[in-house]
Write a protein that holds these residues in place. Sequence first.
Motif, mmCIF file in Angstrom:
data_model
loop_
_atom_site.group_PDB
_atom_site.id
_atom_site.type_symbol
_atom_site.label_atom_id
_atom_site.label_comp_id
_atom_site.label_asym_id
_atom_site.label_seq_id
_atom_site.Cartn_x
_atom_site.Cartn_y
_atom_site.Cartn_z
ATOM 1 N N VAL A 1 79.859 64.508 25.908
ATOM 2 C CA VAL A 1 79.991 63.157 26.740
ATOM 3 C C VAL A 1 78.822 63.454 27.711
ATOM 4 C CG1 VAL A 1 81.283 61.830 28.510
ATOM 5 C CG2 VAL A 1 82.308 62.690 26.284
ATOM 6 N N GLN A 2 78.118 62.522 28.042
ATOM 7 C CA GLN A 2 76.961 62.355 29.120
ATOM 8 C C GLN A 2 77.451 61.352 30.116
ATOM 9 O OE1 GLN A 2 73.272 61.984 27.176
ATOM 10 N NE2 GLN A 2 72.940 64.249 27.284
ATOM 11 N N LEU A 3 77.201 61.667 31.372
ATOM 12 C CA LEU A 3 77.870 60.747 32.371
ATOM 13 C C LEU A 3 76.758 60.655 33.294
ATOM 14 C CD1 LEU A 3 81.056 62.539 33.323
ATOM 15 C CD2 LEU A 3 80.739 60.730 31.611
ATOM 16 N N GLN A 4 76.768 59.520 34.088
ATOM 17 C CA GLN A 4 75.659 59.025 35.077
ATOM 18 C C GLN A 4 76.407 58.187 36.054
ATOM 19 O OE1 GLN A 4 72.123 57.337 33.749
ATOM 20 N NE2 GLN A 4 71.131 57.035 35.634
ATOM 21 N N ALA A 5 76.353 58.781 37.402
ATOM 22 C CA ALA A 5 77.049 57.850 38.338
ATOM 23 C C ALA A 5 75.993 57.118 38.920
ATOM 24 C CB ALA A 5 77.860 59.011 39.394
ATOM 25 N N SER A 6 76.420 56.026 39.583
ATOM 26 C CA SER A 6 75.548 55.406 40.461
ATOM 27 C C SER A 6 76.429 54.368 41.292
ATOM 28 C CB SER A 6 74.670 54.315 39.543
ATOM 29 O OG SER A 6 75.652 53.325 38.753
ATOM 30 N N GLY A 7 75.734 53.631 42.316
ATOM 31 C CA GLY A 7 76.431 52.838 43.206
ATOM 32 C C GLY A 7 76.416 53.383 44.669
ATOM 33 N N GLY A 8 76.114 54.354 44.794
ATOM 34 C CA GLY A 8 75.949 55.220 46.195
ATOM 35 C C GLY A 8 74.936 54.339 47.105
ATOM 36 N N GLY A 9 74.962 54.783 48.322
ATOM 37 C CA GLY A 9 74.137 54.170 49.368
ATOM 38 C C GLY A 9 74.680 54.614 50.678
ATOM 39 N N SER A 10 74.009 53.747 51.669
ATOM 40 C CA SER A 10 74.393 53.716 52.974
ATOM 41 C C SER A 10 75.221 52.536 53.452
ATOM 42 C CB SER A 10 72.979 54.015 53.910
ATOM 43 O OG SER A 10 72.355 55.164 53.552
ATOM 44 N N VAL A 11 76.117 52.902 53.987
ATOM 45 C CA VAL A 11 77.057 51.705 54.664
ATOM 46 C C VAL A 11 77.601 52.028 55.992
ATOM 47 C CG1 VAL A 11 79.177 52.525 53.520
ATOM 48 C CG2 VAL A 11 78.934 50.069 53.735
ATOM 49 N N GLN A 12 77.829 50.914 56.621
ATOM 50 C CA GLN A 12 78.448 51.260 58.014
ATOM 51 C C GLN A 12 80.123 51.329 57.637
ATOM 52 O OE1 GLN A 12 77.536 47.941 60.651
ATOM 53 N NE2 GLN A 12 75.832 49.157 61.420
ATOM 54 N N ALA A 13 80.832 51.987 58.704
ATOM 55 C CA ALA A 13 82.415 52.339 58.794
ATOM 56 C C ALA A 13 82.977 50.752 58.716
ATOM 57 C CB ALA A 13 82.684 52.969 59.922
ATOM 58 N N GLY A 14 83.900 51.216 57.787
ATOM 59 C CA GLY A 14 84.615 49.627 57.312
ATOM 60 C C GLY A 14 84.087 49.042 56.052
ATOM 61 N N GLY A 15 82.997 49.380 55.697
ATOM 62 C CA GLY A 15 82.278 48.790 54.667
ATOM 63 C C GLY A 15 83.011 49.160 53.256
ATOM 64 N N SER A 16 82.141 48.625 52.294
ATOM 65 C CA SER A 16 82.687 49.068 50.918
ATOM 66 C C SER A 16 81.718 49.383 50.051
ATOM 67 C CB SER A 16 83.460 47.647 50.151
ATOM 68 O OG SER A 16 84.623 47.348 50.863
ATOM 69 N N LEU A 17 82.049 50.143 48.943
ATOM 70 C CA LEU A 17 80.990 50.514 47.801
ATOM 71 C C LEU A 17 81.747 50.450 46.525
ATOM 72 C CD1 LEU A 17 78.610 53.218 49.308
ATOM 73 C CD2 LEU A 17 77.840 51.003 48.866
ATOM 74 N N ARG A 18 81.127 50.396 45.440
ATOM 75 C CA ARG A 18 81.606 50.434 44.202
ATOM 76 C C ARG A 18 80.773 51.385 43.235
ATOM 77 N NH1 ARG A 18 82.003 46.231 39.114
ATOM 78 N NH2 ARG A 18 84.299 46.835 38.318
ATOM 79 N N LEU A 19 81.367 52.439 43.100
ATOM 80 C CA LEU A 19 80.667 53.345 42.239
ATOM 81 C C LEU A 19 80.978 53.226 40.888
ATOM 82 C CD1 LEU A 19 81.054 56.777 44.209
ATOM 83 C CD2 LEU A 19 79.443 54.849 44.648
#
Length: 125
Positions: A1-19
């Motif tokens: 199995v090979q895996l690749q993570a994505s979706g990170g970034g910079s966000v202000q407190a209280g915000g959301s991200l989807r990895l």
Amino acid sequence: VQLQASGGGSVQAGGSLRLSCAASGVTFHMSSIGWFRQAPEKEREFVAGVSWDGRSTGYADSLKDRFLVSRDNPRKTVHLQMNGLKFEDTAVYYCAARPYSGADFSRHPDDYDFWGQGTQVTVSS
């Protein structure tokens, strides 16, 4: 199995991200997936896990009210929805696979055989 993570970034407190964790390989659908994170000068810690069929999920106690893990086996993808982000969530986030792990997942990084390269999440206060 090979895996690749994505979706990170910079966000202000209280915000959301989807990895996202995109996988290749024939054993993905038989693998439990774990999300871990590592902040500078800290040990890698468990964030969330999901069993091979998505029926069993689990979270670090401090995160269970804000994070949600899900998987899409036909698309060979696992997602980590992160809401209400805090400064202390800043870290590199990794996904990991553990093939043939049965109906559960592990909270221990040493139990995982395959790791993605990590994606940086930075939360500003």
